[in-house]
Design a protein around this motif. Structure first.
Motif, short mmCIF file in Angstrom:
data_model
loop_
_atom_site.label_atom_id
_atom_site.label_comp_id
_atom_site.label_asym_id
_atom_site.label_seq_id
_atom_site.Cartn_x
_atom_site.Cartn_y
_atom_site.Cartn_z
N ALA A 39 12.25 -7.74 -1.46
CA ALA A 39 10.84 -7.85 -1.04
C ALA A 39 10.19 -6.50 -1.31
N HIS A 40 8.95 -6.51 -1.70
CA HIS A 40 8.32 -5.23 -1.98
C HIS A 40 7.88 -4.57 -0.68
N HIS A 41 7.87 -3.22 -0.75
CA HIS A 41 7.49 -2.44 0.43
C HIS A 41 6.01 -2.68 0.73
N GLU A 42 5.72 -2.88 1.98
CA GLU A 42 4.34 -3.11 2.38
C GLU A 42 3.58 -1.79 2.41
N ILE A 43 2.37 -1.81 1.82
CA ILE A 43 1.55 -0.60 1.73
C ILE A 43 0.77 -0.37 3.01
N THR A 63 -8.61 1.95 -5.24
CA THR A 63 -7.53 1.04 -5.64
C THR A 63 -7.85 0.45 -6.99
N ASP A 64 -6.81 0.05 -7.69
CA ASP A 64 -7.00 -0.56 -9.00
C ASP A 64 -7.27 -2.06 -8.89
N GLY A 65 -7.21 -2.60 -7.68
CA GLY A 65 -7.48 -4.03 -7.50
C GLY A 65 -6.33 -4.92 -7.86
N ARG A 66 -5.20 -4.37 -8.26
CA ARG A 66 -4.07 -5.17 -8.70
C ARG A 66 -2.79 -4.86 -7.92
N THR A 67 -2.85 -3.83 -7.11
CA THR A 67 -1.66 -3.47 -6.36
C THR A 67 -1.42 -4.48 -5.25
N PRO A 68 -0.24 -5.09 -5.20
CA PRO A 68 0.04 -6.07 -4.15
C PRO A 68 -0.11 -5.47 -2.75
N GLY A 69 -0.83 -6.15 -1.91
CA GLY A 69 -1.01 -5.72 -0.53
C GLY A 69 -2.26 -4.93 -0.28
N TYR A 70 -3.05 -4.63 -1.32
CA TYR A 70 -4.23 -3.81 -1.08
C TYR A 70 -5.30 -4.58 -0.32
N LEU A 73 -4.69 -4.08 3.25
CA LEU A 73 -5.02 -2.70 3.60
C LEU A 73 -6.52 -2.54 3.81
N VAL A 74 -7.33 -3.14 2.93
CA VAL A 74 -8.78 -3.05 3.06
C VAL A 74 -9.24 -3.65 4.38
N LYS A 75 -8.69 -4.81 4.72
CA LYS A 75 -9.10 -5.47 5.96
C LYS A 75 -8.73 -4.63 7.18
N GLU A 76 -7.52 -4.10 7.19
CA GLU A 76 -7.09 -3.35 8.36
C GLU A 76 -7.83 -2.01 8.49
N ILE A 77 -8.13 -1.38 7.37
CA ILE A 77 -8.89 -0.12 7.45
C ILE A 77 -10.29 -0.37 7.99
N SER A 78 -10.89 -1.48 7.58
CA SER A 78 -12.24 -1.79 8.06
C SER A 78 -12.26 -2.03 9.55
N VAL A 79 -11.12 -2.44 10.12
CA VAL A 79 -11.03 -2.67 11.56
C VAL A 79 -10.64 -1.40 12.31
N GLU A 80 -9.70 -0.65 11.74
CA GLU A 80 -9.15 0.51 12.43
C GLU A 80 -10.08 1.72 12.43
N PHE A 81 -10.82 1.91 11.33
CA PHE A 81 -11.57 3.15 11.17
C PHE A 81 -13.05 2.86 10.93
N ILE A 150 -4.18 11.37 -0.33
CA ILE A 150 -2.96 10.60 -0.09
C ILE A 150 -2.84 9.57 -1.19
N ALA A 151 -1.81 9.69 -2.00
CA ALA A 151 -1.56 8.75 -3.09
C ALA A 151 -0.39 7.85 -2.69
N VAL A 152 -0.62 6.54 -2.78
CA VAL A 152 0.39 5.57 -2.36
C VAL A 152 0.65 4.63 -3.53
N GLY A 153 1.88 4.44 -3.88
CA GLY A 153 2.22 3.53 -4.96
C GLY A 153 3.71 3.30 -5.06
N ARG A 154 4.07 2.14 -5.62
CA ARG A 154 5.49 1.81 -5.79
C ARG A 154 5.99 2.43 -7.09
N LEU A 155 6.15 3.74 -7.03
CA LEU A 155 6.60 4.50 -8.19
C LEU A 155 7.95 5.13 -7.90
N ARG A 156 8.66 5.42 -8.96
CA ARG A 156 9.89 6.16 -8.82
C ARG A 156 9.61 7.66 -8.98
#
Length: 682
Positions: A39-43, A63-70, A73-81, A150-156
């Motif tokens: 399973a992919h890591h949740e952002i 965001t690039d609009g293609r990253t899974p889970g973004y 993230l948008v919804k939760e940020i709009s609520v939290e902050f 803060i840069a977040v991504g599923r990178l090695r």
């Protein structure tokens, strides 16, 4: 108070089409990673957890609009902050090429400028998108020196290390969150790039995040070098570990001077050089001077980020702020100043007339006339009473005039009481007038009163038609011409560019054109090259500057190391150390100038040619320097003597002619009488 649009903005969704020039998104590696880990890591959880470290800051999400889970993230940020903005760089579903456009980062910068604390979060699984964001954000100044990224991504990790070529990820306060592919699915490693360490430039793991344990920092955050107000971020520029930093500089005395020693090495000195050395000692770095040939190249290297700074004082102009930033200002009492030649007293024959005013001369002449007439009247009365031989008015007037000039009395005047009383009063008056005149005459020669000279900007623009300045004064000229002050506009219209300091000061001495420049720079040049052996100078600096100007070192826009440079500058200024350095350099320049001038005078007295290092006073200043006494000062008495000789000669010729005529006439009369006598006898 009326609130702006951004004060009311809580959440912004911006969808902007972007260019199709970047390489395609490599989604195969992400899908393979997700398959390998089950399973992919949740952002969303890790971003929100990190974001809560700065609850009072505003957030800009990219965001690039293609990253899974973004979407989550948008919804939760709009609520939290509150005070969050999201920028979505989506493209058509059929296209796999995208990048961050200048439009997005430009708008985001306008949003950032309305908040004191801004955290920028960029979410993408594509390294190409992150590189595009780094270039666009740097070009459009999205991040400030104190901003956090803060840069977040599923990178090695190798993909993260490939970002080391970008200033945004290496120099700014940046942390990168990537999954721990070797561990559990909910574990994220926290990395930051440290450009200066004992082992060189490297990416350092600061800690990790897990849903169950939250954020765990390694060694207290950044190896124990964490900042109190930003606990996650290590301090990058407090110790540069002996790294070599590029600078760009040109000589500008007394701030930066360069000389070649016996080994052929260029040795730098000056007050700003000393301040740079203090920074090197405090921050532990060395410098490498880039090869530059003009001041335009000096600041160009800084604006291109090829040089960290130009460690030489620069005036802070609005036009320059568009190209680069500045460090903390210093030399606050140093303004743009002007230098001019001191007005010289032209020796004239009227020097005998100067010590007394017109009114005093008229009073003396009137007194001389009154005393002469009074003395003539008293003597005439005495002669009538005594029935003695009359004394003509000429000798009486000569006696009065002679006593005024210091001549003693003769015994030709009568010895009556009234005559003596009048003469005593006149002698007292003549003594006082003579003493005052002699004293004022000596004072006017020893300490002459020079004509008025311009000391302020208003006085300067009234008496001159042109001022000179080096070629880099175009920024100041444009600023003055657009000023609302009439005197500043007038000065801007008078400015002529392209004159270096030597040529400008030559024109100042020869043609009386003022030269503009930094106050310290002009003081040093005058002290070094235009100082006489006795410490005087034919040049002077205006009492008031042309205009107040802030001074600082140029640095790149939004430089993250500005705070560390400012710390050293502030310490040197508040401690009075920098001002002490400056005064020492000026005193040394005066000493060198006096010694050089004294050596030149000794060579001239010995009949030798002056050495090549000569003082420019030899060519210009000596010609206009007033002497204590010159032949022109004695033109007054010489002209009086000359006119007296002419009148005496004319009188002698006239007397000789009259005498010859009278003698010839007497001889003719005598001969005629002799002939008449002979005729009578015979």
């Amino acid at each position: 108070m009326k609130k702006s649009y951004f004060d009311w903005m809580y959440f912004l969704l911006l969808v902007v089409p972007v260019s199709h020039t970047a390489p395609s998104l490599n989604t195969a590696s992400v899908q393979q990673t997700e398959t390998e880990n089950g399973a992919h890591h949740e952002i969303s959880p890790v971003v929100l957890s990190i974001a809560h470290l700065w609850p009072s800051c505003s957030y800009l999400l990219f965001t690039d609009g293609r990253t899974p889970g973004y979407e989550a993230l948008v919804k939760e940020i709009s609520v939290e902050f509150h005070g969050a903005a999201m920028f979505d760089a989506s493209v058509e579903a059929t296209s796999a090429n995208f990048s961050v456009s200048d439009v997005i980062t430009s708008v985001a910068r306008q949003v950032r400028l309305h908040f004191l604390c801004v955290i920028v979060v960029v979410v993408s699984d594509d390294r190409i998108f992150l590189e595009s964001f780094a270039e666009a954000s740097l070009k459009n100044r999205l991040l400030s020196g104190t901003s956090t990224l803060i840069a977040v991504g599923r990178l090695r990790l190798p993909e993260v290390e490939a970002l080391s070529d970008h200033w945004t990820f290496t120099m700014y306060n940046t942390v990168v969150l990537i999954p721990d592919f070797e561990g559990t699915n909910d574990r994220w490693n926290v990395y930051s790039h440290l450009p200066f360490t004992a082992s060189g430039s490297q990416w350092v793991r600061l800690g990790h995040w897990q849903r169950s344990r939250g954020l765990t920092l390694k060694d207290g955050g950044g190896g124990g070098a964490g900042r109190a107000d930003w606990p996650l971020l290590p301090r990058k520029f407090g110790n540069l570990y002996g790294a070599t930093i590029n600078i760009s500089a040109l000589p500008y005395k007394p701030y930066w001077m360069e000389e070649t020693n016996a080994k052929g090495e260029v040795v730098s000195s000056g007050s700003d050089k000393l301040m740079l050395e203090a920074m090197q000692s405090t921050l532990n770095f060395t410098t490498r001077a880039l090869n530059v040939t003009s001041w335009d190249e000096v600041v160009q290297r800084v604006s291109e980020r090829k040089a960290w700074t130009a460690p030489i004082i620069h005036a802070v102009y609005p036009a320059r702020l568009k190209r680069f930033d500045f460090t903390r200002t210093y030399e606050h009492d140093i303004n743009q100043a002007f230098v001019m030649a001191k007005p010289v007293l032209e020796p004239k024959w009227q020097s005998l007339y100067y010590p007394l005013t017109n009114e005093v001369w008229l009073c003396i002449l009137a007194t001389l006339l009154i005393v002469s007439l009074g003395l003539i009247g008293v003597i005439r009365g005495y002669e009538l009473l005594r029935e003695i031989q009359k004394l003509s008015p000429g000798p009486i007037i000569l006696e009065v005039l002679g006593t005024l000039l210091g001549q003693g009395l003769s015994d030709r005047l009568p010895v009556s009481v009234s005559t003596r009383l009048l003469l005593i009063l006149w002698l007292i008056f003549a003594f006082i007038v003579g003493t005052v005149y002699k004293g004022n005459l000596v004072a006017s020669i020893v300490a002459p009163r020079y004509p008025p000279r311009p000391e302020t900007l208003e006085e300067l623009v009234k008496v001159v038609k042109s001022v000179t300045m080096p070629y880099f004064g175009d920024t100041l000229r444009d600023l003055l011409r657009n000023s609302e002050t009439s005197s500043l506009r007038a000065l801007g219209n008078m400015m002529e560019l392209g004159y270096d300091i030597d040529e400008g000061l030559r024109l100042t001495l020869n043609n009386k054109y003022p030269h503009l420049g930094s106050l310290r720079f002009l003081q040093y040049q005058v002290a070094e090259h235009y100082t006489e052996a006795d410490g005087t100078s034919p040049l002077y600096l205006g009492r008031e500057g042309v205009m107040p100007i802030l001074n600082a070192w140029p640095i790149p826009h939004d430089a993250p190391f500005k705070e560390d440079l400012d710390f050293v500058i502030l310490a040197l200024i508040e401690g009075g150390i920098y001002n002490k350095w400056m005064l020492d350099w000026l005193d040394e320049a005066k000493k060198v100038g006096r010694q050089r001038r004294r050596r030149q005078l000794e060579e001239e007295e010995a009949g030798l040619e002056s050495s090549g290092e000569g003082n420019l006073l030899t060519e210009a200043a000596n010609d206009g320097k007033p002497k204590a006494l010159t032949i022109v000062h004695f033109q007054g008495p010489l002209m009086i003597l000359g006119f007296g000789l002419v009148f005496a000669g004319m009188a002698f010729i006239a007397e000789s002619f009259v005498l010859c005529y009278s003698s010839a006439k007497a001889k003719a009369l005598k001969l005629k009488l002799k002939e008449q006598t002979i005729e009578k006898l015979f």
